[in-house]
Design an enzyme around this catalytic site. Structure first.
Site, PDB file in Angstrom:
ATOM      1  N   LYS A 200     -23.929  17.987 -12.009  1.00 29.21           N
ATOM      2  CA  LYS A 200     -25.199  18.609 -12.395  1.00 29.21           C
ATOM      3  C   LYS A 200     -25.125  19.482 -13.639  1.00 29.21           C
ATOM      4  O   LYS A 200     -24.164  20.216 -13.832  1.00 29.21           O
ATOM      5  CB  LYS A 200     -25.662  19.508 -11.245  1.00 29.21           C
ATOM      6  N   GLY A 379     -13.861  26.082  -8.005  1.00 29.93           N
ATOM      7  CA  GLY A 379     -14.902  27.104  -8.229  1.00 29.93           C
ATOM      8  C   GLY A 379     -14.410  28.242  -9.097  1.00 29.93           C
ATOM      9  O   GLY A 379     -15.139  28.751  -9.954  1.00 29.93           O
TER      10      GLY A 379
HETATM   11  P1  AMP Z   1     -18.557  18.230 -10.183  1.00 33.60           P
HETATM   12  O1  AMP Z   1     -18.138  18.808  -8.855  1.00 33.60           O
HETATM   13  O2  AMP Z   1     -19.810  18.794 -10.711  1.00 33.60           O
HETATM   14  O3  AMP Z   1     -17.432  18.214 -11.181  1.00 33.60           O
HETATM   15  O4  AMP Z   1     -18.951  16.714  -9.859  1.00 33.60           O
HETATM   16  C1  AMP Z   1     -17.994  15.788  -9.488  1.00 33.60           C
HETATM   17  C2  AMP Z   1     -18.697  14.604  -8.929  1.00 33.60           C
HETATM   18  O5  AMP Z   1     -19.608  14.074  -9.862  1.00 33.60           O
HETATM   19  C3  AMP Z   1     -17.726  13.493  -8.587  1.00 33.60           C
HETATM   20  O6  AMP Z   1     -17.623  13.369  -7.192  1.00 33.60           O
HETATM   21  C4  AMP Z   1     -18.355  12.260  -9.228  1.00 33.60           C
HETATM   22  O7  AMP Z   1     -18.398  11.180  -8.345  1.00 33.60           O
HETATM   23  C5  AMP Z   1     -19.764  12.723  -9.558  1.00 33.60           C
HETATM   24  N1  AMP Z   1     -20.322  11.935 -10.664  1.00 33.60           N
HETATM   25  C6  AMP Z   1     -19.815  11.723 -11.886  1.00 33.60           C
HETATM   26  N2  AMP Z   1     -20.585  10.866 -12.590  1.00 33.60           N
HETATM   27  C7  AMP Z   1     -21.611  10.505 -11.785  1.00 33.60           C
HETATM   28  C8  AMP Z   1     -22.734   9.645 -11.930  1.00 33.60           C
HETATM   29  N3  AMP Z   1     -22.924   8.973 -13.050  1.00 33.60           N
HETATM   30  N4  AMP Z   1     -23.598   9.546 -10.887  1.00 33.60           N
HETATM   31  C9  AMP Z   1     -23.381  10.221  -9.741  1.00 33.60           C
HETATM   32  N5  AMP Z   1     -22.335  11.058  -9.550  1.00 33.60           N
HETATM   33  C10 AMP Z   1     -21.455  11.197 -10.555  1.00 33.60           C
END
Ligand code: AMP
Length: 399
Positions: A200, A379
């Site tokens: 996000k 985090g």
């Molecule tokens: P974060 O914790 O914000 O670093 O998000 C990590 C997660 O983002 C991972 O589990 C990925 O699977 C997910 N992610 C990365 N690219 C995509 C995408 N194009 N659509 C959905 N989820 C994604």
């Protein structure tokens, strides 16, 4: 500028040294340790202290027992694994505080090691209860924090305890986190490239704001990219777009331009016509340039983007990367993250990897040994990169 004191700055000989470590290891369905990387990561600090003649009292949390005693979260097994790595006895104490613990600690000889029971068997730990913190502190002459993963939480063993111990310093692991996430980034060797992916925009917006003043290049990937794509007026199909962040995304794009930051968003994507995020399954897969057709969802950056980003990476001197560029958990959507990891591996740059999911992805890509530094905190690294003060670090002595 003052720096945080580490164990190298204090005399530990003959002292009772309470070390908050991160032994929150993953357990399998039989409650056995499935990955002991965190135990291994703590060894340099523990060995430094035993070799300095300290009496080493280790404490950590494991899982989320929420103040209850739960056999599967006992530190008993961790003590056994640790003893094997250290090649010396590790006395496991089935409590964290109380008369038995004080007696055992007072009998310790120089260079010996004890491991206390799971801190989170006590409600006072996460509540940062001063009474619990004081009891923990009563065991120690010196407090060491080496658990970066929990340094963003003000708990009894990370923050409360520091009010009751005279000398409080960082361990070698946190020392390295401060060096790489701190000094190497605040005054980076240039060109300095920041790569941001993950789920996000809202999770990463504070990092973007903090780093736009420092970065030369900002490369965007992950599902976060689709909000930027939509902000630029492109269609995004069923990809994850934070509609309430479109204005913010436009502001970031403008701010990057104003600040002369080379901000890049993907130019092609791997897409699927079916994505079940619960089951982690996908349908048909193809690669397209933007725009993304109706009914299709972006799951990874495409090969043209990888090539473009790899070119930037090759010409960088410092790289900071936080968040995967695609759904690396699914093999058809892992290439973006893995191929960029390979490009970084063969570059000359200092490469700093924010922890959490990306750490896992880099290990899966097999490139982990080629990175300069992989943060141990998910985090915590996020908050640190946002420029926030982490309570478990702010409380330590400075020199
Ligand atoms: P974060 O914790 O914000 O670093 O998000 C990590 C997660 O983002 C991972 O589990 C990925 O699977 C997910 N992610 C990365 N690219 C995509 C995408 N194009 N659509 C959905 N989820 C994604």
């Amino acid at each position: 500028m003052q720096r945080i004191k580490t164990i190298r700055d204090v005399d530990c000989q003959g002292k009772k040294v309470f070390v908050r470590v991160d032994f929150n290891v993953p357990l399998n369905e039989h409650s056995a340790i499935s990955d002991d990387a965190r135990i291994v990561a703590a060894l340099p600090t523990i060995e430094y202290l035993t070799q300095s003649g300290a009496k080493v009292i280790l404490a950590s949390h494991l899982g989320r027992p929420d103040g209850e005693r739960m056999a599967k979260y006992s530190m008993d097994n961790v003590a056994k694994v640790l003893a094997q790595y250290l090649g010396q006895a590790v006395l496991f104490l089935p409590n964290c505080v109380g008369e038995d613990v004080s007696l055992a600690v007072n009998k310790m000889t120089n260079g010996s090691v004890v491991l206390l029971e799971n801190l989170r068997f006590y409600k006072g730990e996460t509540e940062n209860d001063p009474e619990f913190a004081k009891q923990l502190a009563s065991l120690a002459d010196i407090y060491v924090n080496d658990a970066f993963g929990t340094a963003h939480r003000a708990h009894a063993s990370t923050e409360g305890i520091t009010h009751f111990v005279k000398s409080k310093v960082a361990g070698l692991l946190i020392g390295r986190e401060l060096e790489f996430l701190g000094s190497k980034i605040s005054d980076p060797e240039r060109p300095f490239t920041v790569i941001l992916g993950g789920a996000k925009v809202s999770d990463k917006i504070n990092i973007i704001s903090n780093l736009l003043d420092k970065a030369d290049n900002l490369l965007i990937g992950g599902s976060m990219a689709f909000t930027f794509l939509a902000a630029n007026g492109h269609s995004t199909g069923t990809s994850l777009v934070e509609k309430d962040k479109l204005k913010l995304a436009k502001e970031v794009l403008k701010s990057a331009k104003d600040k002369d930051v080379n901000m890049l968003i993907p130019i092609d994507f791997v897409i699927t016509n079916e994505f079940d995020s619960e089951k982690m399954t996908i349908g048909e897969v193809k690669t397209v340039d933007f725009d993304i057709p109706n009914g299709w969802c972006g799951i990874d950056i495409g090969p043209k983007t990888v090539e473009k980003y790899s070119n930037v990476v090759t010409h960088s001197r410092t790289i900071l990367w936080n968040g995967p560029l695609g759904i690396f958990e699914i093999s058809q959507a892992a290439s973006g993250t893995f191929d960029l990891a390979k490009a970084i591996s063969s570059s000359e740059a200092i490469s700093i990897i924010g922890g959490g999911d990306l750490g896992k992805a880099i290990r899966r890509s097999g490139c982990d040994n080629y990175m300069t530094f992989i943060s141990t905190g998910g985090g915590a690294s996020l908050e640190f990169l946002e420029g926030k003060e982490l309570p478990g670090i702010a409380a330590l002595d400075r020199i």
